[in-house]
Write a protein that holds these residues in place. Structure first.
Motif, PDB file in Angstrom:
ATOM      1  N   LYS A 289      67.299  70.925  26.713  1.00 17.52           N
ATOM      2  CA  LYS A 289      68.523  70.411  26.110  1.00 17.52           C
ATOM      3  C   LYS A 289      69.109  69.329  27.013  1.00 17.52           C
ATOM      4  O   LYS A 289      69.178  69.494  28.233  1.00 17.52           O
ATOM      5  N   ARG A 290      69.563  68.238  26.411  1.00 15.68           N
ATOM      6  CA  ARG A 290      70.202  67.149  27.146  1.00 15.68           C
ATOM      7  C   ARG A 290      71.680  67.483  27.370  1.00 15.68           C
ATOM      8  O   ARG A 290      72.399  67.815  26.430  1.00 15.68           O
ATOM      9  N   VAL A 291      72.142  67.401  28.630  1.00 11.12           N
ATOM     10  CA  VAL A 291      73.518  67.773  28.979  1.00 11.12           C
ATOM     11  C   VAL A 291      74.246  66.634  29.679  1.00 11.12           C
ATOM     12  O   VAL A 291      75.283  66.853  30.299  1.00 11.12           O
ATOM     13  N   GLN A 294      77.928  66.141  28.541  1.00 12.84           N
ATOM     14  CA  GLN A 294      78.852  67.173  29.018  1.00 12.84           C
ATOM     15  C   GLN A 294      79.215  66.959  30.482  1.00 12.84           C
ATOM     16  O   GLN A 294      80.347  67.228  30.889  1.00 12.84           O
ATOM     17  N   LEU A 305      79.636  73.370  31.304  1.00 19.88           N
ATOM     18  CA  LEU A 305      78.631  73.185  30.262  1.00 19.88           C
ATOM     19  C   LEU A 305      78.636  74.380  29.332  1.00 19.88           C
ATOM     20  O   LEU A 305      78.642  75.532  29.777  1.00 19.88           O
ATOM     21  N   LEU A 308      74.689  76.100  25.531  1.00 19.24           N
ATOM     22  CA  LEU A 308      73.393  75.794  26.130  1.00 19.24           C
ATOM     23  C   LEU A 308      72.231  76.429  25.382  1.00 19.24           C
ATOM     24  O   LEU A 308      71.078  76.044  25.582  1.00 19.24           O
ATOM     25  N   TRP A 312      69.280  78.000  28.879  1.00 22.57           N
ATOM     26  CA  TRP A 312      69.883  78.640  30.055  1.00 22.57           C
ATOM     27  C   TRP A 312      69.673  80.153  29.980  1.00 22.57           C
ATOM     28  O   TRP A 312      69.892  80.780  28.950  1.00 22.57           O
TER      29      TRP A 312
END
Length: 418
Positions: A289-291, A294, A305, A308, A312
């Protein structure tokens, strides 16, 4: 049942594939969430106190509920007035059926050993009946030691329940858990990030800029400047290759096995984003996942964050996650001016058949591949895990980094000029 020792931790069941390790990681996640629960009630608890609590429960019998509660109370309470609040918060967190049903189920599992021990003591006093002449019932095993088979059946049943609890923990965490960036050592981490950006300088093959001490003559500028002399090159002008700051792609392993290190890698990613805008950050566990967006949130001092999902706290699927990244984001983010940093212990529990191809594509398209493995600080560690072994030959720099000091040491050592 005889206790077995593993790195100072005592587990009252036989060692089996994933059994004790899964419970330990689930228990660590619960302690992390419980510390956040106490912080909401005014307790002064930071990352150091949380790690002290995780280390403290390793020295006791975690199957004894009273010892478990007293151990955490001793570590997490700094004043006598906080002890009644702690006891109430402990019951609220672990016994609230509506909000924390899983926590109660975990404690119930931890207390099963006490009941099993009482049952075994009571059974030892009863005389064993001879089975000669007694017909075997349907479904029983006709051969072997009855005691050993019964013990194995109970162990298998406990392991199935253990797996279910761990999987439920990861699923519940995806909806409620928020990843926080620790504020301590942030200054040192920003210093390490600035040094790392300065040490990595990449050049573009077809870009040039004017320079007093260049390597190529700038004919156009020289001719224009010498028009008054009839075109004779009295004054020469030079140019050199244009240097461009590197673009960074960070792939951080956020699975259960990396739970003690993931927040530090997030802190490094946040510090790197403050130094340069050419940074993309991804988290992966069973999915990636691109964070980045955030981490760029300016509404709070340190972003948290959320949402997720499967990136996570679950299992580890490194090969599948990297393959998904190359397929979905590779054309936009993997270029010759890109440095890819992967933070993972390499303990891949998924399919690694695509690991070699994915790492080969990353190495072929980018300038450099850096793999940070926190297990390298353990004396005698060798990268023999199948996921780590498959990726090793495509790595340009294999190093250890788990805190601000090690990141600063890494930044001083690294030097990439291309």
């Amino acid at each position: 049942m005889k206790k077995r020792s593993m790195r100072g931790i005592f587990f009252p069941w036989p060692r089996s594939k994933g059994g004790w390790n899964m419970l330990t990681r689930t228990l660590s996640n619960h302690i992390l969430k419980f510390c956040l629960h106490l912080r909401d009630r005014g307790f002064l608890i930071g990352p150091q106190e949380t790690m002290d609590g995780i280390r403290a429960v390793q020295t006791i019998d975690i199957f004894n509920r009273d010892q478990f509660q007293a151990c955490l109370r001793l570590v997490l309470c700094s004043r006598v007035e906080e002890q009644p609040i702690f006891d109430h918060a402990f019951k609220e967190f672990f016994f609230n059926i509506k909000e924390n049903r899983l926590s109660e189920e975990l404690l119930h599992y931890l207390s099963d050993k006490e009941n099993n021990g009482r049952k075994e003591k009571s059974d030892q006093g009863k005389p064993q009946e001879s089975k000669k002449g007694i017909p075997e019932k349907q479904g029983t095993v006709p051969s072997g030691s009855p005691g050993i088979q019964s013990q194995g059946g109970e162990t298998a049943k406990e392991e199935r329940k253990l797996s279910w609890v761990a999987s439920r923990a990861a699923f519940k965490q995806s909806d409620e858990f928020q990843a926080y960036i620790p504020p301590d050592e942030l200054g040192d981490m920003e210093k390490a990030a600035k040094m790392l950006v300065r040490k990595i300088a990449l050049t573009r093959a077809h870009s040039w800029q004017s320079a007093k001490k260049g390597i190529r003559l700038d004919f156009r500028k020289t001719m224009r400047a010498n028009l008054q002399t009839g075109g004779y090159p009295v004054h020469l002008y030079w140019k050199k290759r244009k240097k461009q700051g590197a673009k960074f792609v960070l792939l951080c392993d956020a699975s259960r096995s990396m739970s003690l290190y993931t927040q530090r890698f997030l802190q490094f990613a946040y510090a790197l984003l403050k130094c340069t805008k050419h940074v993309e950050v991804f988290l992966f566990s069973t999915k990636i996942k691109r964070v980045t967006d955030q981490l760029l949130d300016k509404r709070t001092d340190l972003p948290a964050l959320s949402k997720l999902e499967n990136s996570w706290g679950g299992g580890t699927c490194i090969g599948e996650s990297i393959y998904s990244f190359v397929q979905d984001y590779g054309p936009q983010m993997l270029h010759q001016d890109t440095v890819v940093i992967i933070a993972s212990d390499g303990l891949d529990a998924g399919d690694i058949s695509r690991m070699a191809w994915s790492m080969g594509e990353i190495q072929r398209r980018t300038s450099s591949v850096i793999w940070l493995n926190p297990l390298l600080k353990i004396e005698g560690y060798e990268p023999t895990a199948r996921g780590m072994k498959a990726a090793l030959k495509y790595i340009d720099l294999f190093a250890e980094a788990s805190d601000a000091h090690s990141f600063l040491k890494l930044a001083k050592k690294i030097k990439i000029r291309r």
